[in-house]
Write a protein that holds these residues in place. Structure first.
Motif, PDB file in Angstrom:
ATOM      1  N   ARG A 139       0.855  -1.184   0.000  1.00 24.16           N
ATOM      2  CA  ARG A 139       0.000   0.000   0.000  1.00 24.16           C
ATOM      3  C   ARG A 139       0.894   1.238   0.000  1.00 24.16           C
ATOM      4  O   ARG A 139       2.092   1.166   0.288  1.00 24.16           O
ATOM      5  CB  ARG A 139      -0.935   0.031   1.219  1.00 24.16           C
ATOM      6  N   ILE A 140       0.299   2.366  -0.310  1.00 22.58           N
ATOM      7  CA  ILE A 140       0.959   3.663  -0.218  1.00 22.58           C
ATOM      8  C   ILE A 140       0.109   4.548   0.679  1.00 22.58           C
ATOM      9  O   ILE A 140      -1.103   4.678   0.465  1.00 22.58           O
ATOM     10  CB  ILE A 140       1.153   4.311  -1.595  1.00 22.58           C
ATOM     11  N   GLU A 141       0.741   5.117   1.710  1.00 24.23           N
ATOM     12  CA  GLU A 141       0.063   6.026   2.629  1.00 24.23           C
ATOM     13  C   GLU A 141       0.576   7.444   2.386  1.00 24.23           C
ATOM     14  O   GLU A 141       1.776   7.665   2.285  1.00 24.23           O
ATOM     15  CB  GLU A 141       0.321   5.616   4.080  1.00 24.23           C
ATOM     16  N   VAL A 142      -0.346   8.381   2.326  1.00 26.81           N
ATOM     17  CA  VAL A 142      -0.008   9.791   2.148  1.00 26.81           C
ATOM     18  C   VAL A 142      -0.549  10.559   3.346  1.00 26.81           C
ATOM     19  O   VAL A 142      -1.762  10.612   3.568  1.00 26.81           O
ATOM     20  CB  VAL A 142      -0.581  10.357   0.840  1.00 26.81           C
ATOM     21  N   LEU A 143       0.353  11.136   4.139  1.00 23.06           N
ATOM     22  CA  LEU A 143      -0.009  11.897   5.334  1.00 23.06           C
ATOM     23  C   LEU A 143       0.162  13.377   5.019  1.00 23.06           C
ATOM     24  O   LEU A 143       1.230  13.813   4.583  1.00 23.06           O
ATOM     25  CB  LEU A 143       0.874  11.512   6.522  1.00 23.06           C
ATOM     26  N   ARG A 144      -0.886  14.148   5.241  1.00 21.18           N
ATOM     27  CA  ARG A 144      -0.858  15.576   4.934  1.00 21.18           C
ATOM     28  C   ARG A 144      -0.694  16.371   6.228  1.00 21.18           C
ATOM     29  O   ARG A 144      -1.371  16.118   7.214  1.00 21.18           O
ATOM     30  CB  ARG A 144      -2.141  15.979   4.199  1.00 21.18           C
ATOM     31  N   GLY A 145       0.208  17.340   6.180  1.00 20.24           N
ATOM     32  CA  GLY A 145       0.508  18.136   7.358  1.00 20.24           C
ATOM     33  C   GLY A 145       1.854  17.754   7.932  1.00 20.24           C
ATOM     34  O   GLY A 145       2.445  16.734   7.580  1.00 20.24           O
TER      35      GLY A 145
END
Length: 752
Positions: A139-145
């Protein structure tokens, strides 16, 4: 920033009405009824349902990426709010990443990215080779901030985590073959072998080949082609239930042809007309003497290894160690003029090495969750390049730049979550960082085609323009606090504050003889981010909605650039210098929406949108505020995505019909708007037809991308007309790079 009035109402309506997108494949529960599949992530260093994580994070599974026919991670930006991912100018595998208006445009030594990229918890310090093709991914996780209190390197804008698959206890493998137009041939093979009950090994080999989307009409070669070979070896040793040791090695070789931008203006001296195809070129740097120092070569080599150890001391405490080393080497041909004449060419060498060590202590109980960590990073990044102005004087003028920037940093971080009640939890975190930068930089102007540093021993030194060594150490403490409240079993609200920080450094292209202050370097930047969020599961588990509202104050924002300069005062720019400035103050705020709804057993829809308000509030140049003339880079103020999936049984399997539409508002490539290279608002339409056998061993797919054949600008070099800040060379040197045109790809995958 201006916007097309016909498009803006559509985006606003989409953002408000379609609060229903989470980009992950809906799965049908067999009993008792219809529901979406739970998505598990490790964004907070523990396995959690995505809907329970009180931060703005998006997760896309490897299966979903394969069903979409995604080729590399840039395609994530079509569906994830507030994200821009593009190949850097004149490259195939160097990544330019922005999240919520924060990122880094130039892939130069000493410039760390505002968005942190991780490969299995290993931070990739340099963007070369970071535009990862999608294979062997769980999977690919994208965390914003801002990120920094939970793991790894501190990041101002966010983080992208590329998580590879765990090895199986049984013999497993897969083979995937793809063929598409432009003679695209992709082959990926992977295998996992259990050597014993406690030891497993695995390997993945991948080849990605494609002819160019355009042609080099001068050399007869390819333009925007792809020639990449990579492999990954891994092993897992699990001698007891409490101990897991994972080791991995990866290697990638990119031999794609050099990419030159499209010239929107005729050659001022050569008279070369504007070409009809925006992806064609007449660039000659790869075969001209201007790049003889690297033999006209264009390649990127990357490799790295990692060793992670997880030891569960007891039911509550886990100890973790992550050790890694990586290096990459690039030889690149940059043809700024895009012509067969040697007006403005650059042979470039990047050479980077990094080692890192991370220790974590994880504590979990009924009411407490905590992460304590220590992180160490040692990086040496070097670039050497000639800027050859072959028509400026008989024999040519060359501006050589050689710079090495070393980084040695350590951090201690902690993040603690306490459940005050079954509904209310509070998280508090902090990170202390010491970051030392050492620079060794030399620049000189030479008479001749090329410098002695890149093979031309007959070049005559006209003048040194920079020669210095310098060192600075930066210190910081960054806090984080988050409060979340479970309204009921299906709804969570949260509020949080986090601070992002990135150390200053030195511009490896700076000319200290003309501008002595470059020896001081540029300052650290800091971001204060406030966020409110709402996550809900509704319609008896058939729909989810995630909403985030954020406000960020960005101070001392680091903005690198490059301009032509006149070193001898004759009124003609004869060299190329870096200009790194700290913009005093900017504000970025926005609304982000994601959702997914399962309308029937066969039909689902996915939606996302973001509305951003970006402004540079103060930017002083020689005491004058020029903020009204500047813009936030690579950040469209509107984004929207709508996808639909229809599943129907067909011949002992399932047939999926998928289509999606994405929209991005106007994009300013650099801080100074330049209409010739900036991208106006645009739409993309993609579609896929995928058949999967009942036992999931076979997958057949047909994927169409950019079906309306939009010409989308991704970057540019601006040293001529069109609103450029300066000129260099004699040929009116403005060039523009473009995303892929309409393509189709057929894929066959077999899993065993």
């Amino acid at each position: 920033m201006t916007h097309k009035p016909v498009r803006q109402p559509l985006v606003l309506a989409t953002a408000v009405a379609s609060a229903l997108y989470l980009p992950t494949l809906p799965a049908l529960a067999q009993s008792p009824g219809l529901s979406l599949e739970e998505v598990v992530v490790t964004a907070r260093r523990r396995s959690e349902n995505l809907q329970d994580v009180p931060i703005a994070v998006t997760a896309i599974s490897g299966l979903e990426l394969r069903l979409r026919g995604a080729s590399d991670i840039t395609e994530l930006a079509q569906s994830i709010p507030s994200v821009t991912l593009e190949p850097s100018r004149a490259t195939n595998t160097t990544l330019t990443a922005f999240i919520r208006g924060i990122g880094q445009q130039d892939p130069l030594a000493g410039f760390e990215q505002g968005v942190a990229l991780y490969l299995d918890d290993v931070y990739l310090a340099r963007p070369q080779g970071a535009l990862l093709d999608i294979y062997d991914v769980e999977r690919i996780e994208v965390l914003r901030g801002p990120q920094g209190t939970l793991y790894g390197r501190n990041a101002v804008g966010g983080a992208i985590k590329y998580v590879t698959r765990r090895l199986s206890n049984e013999l497993e493998g897969s083979v995937r073959a793809s063929y598409g137009d432009y003679d695209q041939v992709d082959l990926v093979g992977t295998v996992s072998v259990p050597v014993s009950d406690t030891f497993r090994v695995g390997a993945t080999v991948a080849s990605f080949d494609r002819d160019g989307f355009g042609k080099n009409l001068f050399t007869g070669g390819e333009q925007y082609d792809k020639d990449i070979f990579g492999y990954r070896l891994s092993a897992e040793f699990e001698p007891t239930e409490n101990l897991l040791i994972r080791a991995a090695y990866d290697n990638t070789q990119d031999d794609s042809s050099p990419v030159a931008g499209y010239r929107p203006f005729p050659g001022a001296v050569s008279g070369q007309p504007v070409l009809n195809n925006v992806r064609d070129t007449t660039a000659g740097a790869s075969v001209l003497p201007t790049t003889a120092g690297i033999n006209g070569n264009n390649e990127v080599q990357t490799e790295g290894w990692s060793l992670s150890i997880d030891y569960q001391l007891n039911e509550q405490i886990t100890l973790r160690s992550i050790t890694s080393a990586r290096e990459d080497y690039t030889e690149s041909v940059i043809d700024f003029d895009g012509l067969a004449v040697p007006d403005f060419d650059a042979p470039v060498i990047y050479d980077n090495e990094q080692t890192s060590q991370e220790f974590q202590l994880l504590f979990n109980s009924d009411r407490w969750n905590a992460v304590l960590g220590y992180y160490y990073l040692d990086v040496e990044a070097a670039n050497d390049f000639d800027v050859v102005l072959g028509q400026l004087a008989p024999g040519g003028i060359t501006a050589y730049t050689g710079g090495t920037v070393k980084t040695e940093a350590w951090s201690a971080f902690a993040d603690v979550t306490y459940n005050l009640t079954p509904q209310l939890s509070v998280s508090v975190g902090g990170r202390y960082t010491e970051d030392q930068r050492d620079a060794d930089i030399f620049r000189g102007n030479y008479l001749g085609t090329g410098s002695p540093f890149l093979g031309n021993d007959s070049a005559v030194l006209l003048a040194a323009t920079s020669d210095f060594e310098a060192s600075r150490t930066f210190y910081d403490f960054s806090p984080r606090v988050n409060v979340s409240y479970l309204l009921n079993d299906d709804m969570t609200v949260y509020a949080g504050y986090s601070q992002g920080w990135k150390a200053g450094s030195f511009d490896p292209r700076g000319a200290n003889f003309a501008t002595p202050e470059v020896e001081r370097g540029f300052d650290a930047e800091e971001l204060d981010s406030f966020e409110l969020g709402f996550k809900a599961t509704w319609l008896e588990g058939r729909a989810i909605t995630n909403i985030a509202l954020f406000y960020s104050e960005y101070s001392d924002m680091q903005i690198p650039g490059s301009v032509g300069a006149d070193s001898d005062g004759d009124g003609v720019n004869d060299t190329f210098v870096g200009t790194v400035t700290n913009a005093a103050e900017s504000t970025i705020s926005g609304l982000e929406i994601e959702g997914n709804v399962l309308l029937t057993e066969n039909f689902s829809m996915q939606f996302s949108a973001s509305l951003l308000d970006t402004s540079i509030d103060e930017w002083l140049v020689n005491g004058v505020d020029v903020s009204d003339q500047r813009a936030i880079q690579n950040t469209p103020e509107e984004m929207a995505f709508i996808g639909a999936t229809y599943v129907t049984p067909l011949r002992d399997g399932d047939l999926r019909l998928m289509a999606n539409w994405s929209y991005k508002g106007d994009i300013t490539q650099f801080e100074l708007p330049a209409p010739v290279i900036d991208q106006e608002a645009y739409d993309l339409i993609n579609a896929s037809v995928v058949w999967t056998s009942m036992d999931e061993s076979w997958m057949l797919g047909l994927h169409g991308k950019n079906l309306t054949d939009e010409d989308v600008k991704t970057a540019g070099y601006c040293f001529g007309d069109g609103g450029c800040p300066s000129r260099l060379g004699l040929e009116n040197n403005t060039t523009v790079f473009f995303a892929p045109p309409r393509t189709w790809t057929a894929t066959v995958e077999y899993r065993f």
